[in-house]
Motif scaffolding. Structure first.
Motif: not given
Length: 204
Positions: A135, A5, A128-132, A156, A159, A3
């Motif tokens: 996860r 930013e 993406a904001i919710d990407y880790e 998920e 994906s 990830r």
């Protein structure tokens, strides 16, 4: 895929031209050319004598600390510092995003060649904001392959599977390179993480 930013849109794209952001103007111009001629090939626009991709490379590379946006390969060699269009520029639905900041990613030759003009809605974005990483994926430290996280939701997992397949992230060369990076990291008494490729292996 690690990830990062995404920073604000660079002025070279956000600057208003003919009443709209420059990137929109470029996108509309490209779309018009593609509608007239479906084989029209995209070329990066020039601004004050310099190609737009060369103006954007420093900002894109700074966001990933000069790593590939997708596989986290490092260092990027000549020919590796290419810009990928996440939404393919050859798809009519995405013509106008050809210079959109959020659609541009620095990518190594392996990831560029593997992805080509492929796209699926399930494909993961590293910014993406919710990407880790954990996860969606797990990392096998014996085989050095990426696998969908078995504890993830079904969408998920889909994906993760699409991302591994489209970028060919488990190609034998990738696995070997990750093994080498892992072995080097274990021997390094004071590792500097940014100097390593595939940093997701070492993230907590």
């Amino acid at each position: 895929m690690r990830r990062f930013e995404r920073k604000e849109v660079p002025e070279v794209l956000s600057k208003t031209v003919y009443g709209k952001p420059r990137w929109e103007e470029f996108g509309e111009r490209y779309a018009q050319n593609r509608v007239k001629n479906n084989s029209f090939a995209f070329q990066w626009p020039q601004i004050e004598g310099k190609k737009l991709n060369q103006l954007l490379l420093p900002d894109l590379m700074a966001m990933t600390e000069k790593h590939c946006s997708y596989c986290d390969g490092f260092p990027l060699k000549r020919g590796d510092d290419t810009i990928d269009h996440f939404h393919p520029k050859t798809h009519p639905a995405y013509y106008q995003e050809v210079c959109k900041w959020e659609n541009l990613y620095i990518a190594c030759k392996h990831c560029q060649d593997s992805k080509g003009s492929q796209f699926e809605m399930a494909l993961l974005r590293p910014d993406a904001i919710d990407y880790e990483f954990y996860r969606f994926f797990i990392y096998d430290y014996n085989s050095h392959i990426l696998l969908p996280n078995p504890q993830a939701l079904e969408e998920e997992k889909a994906s993760a599977e699409a991302t591994i397949r489209i970028f060919d992230l488990n190609h034998i060369s990738m696995c070997i390179s990750r093994r080498h990076a892992f072995e080097r990291f274990r021997k390094d008494e004071e590792p500097f993480l940014s100097d390593y490729n595939f940093r997701f292996m070492f993230d907590d």
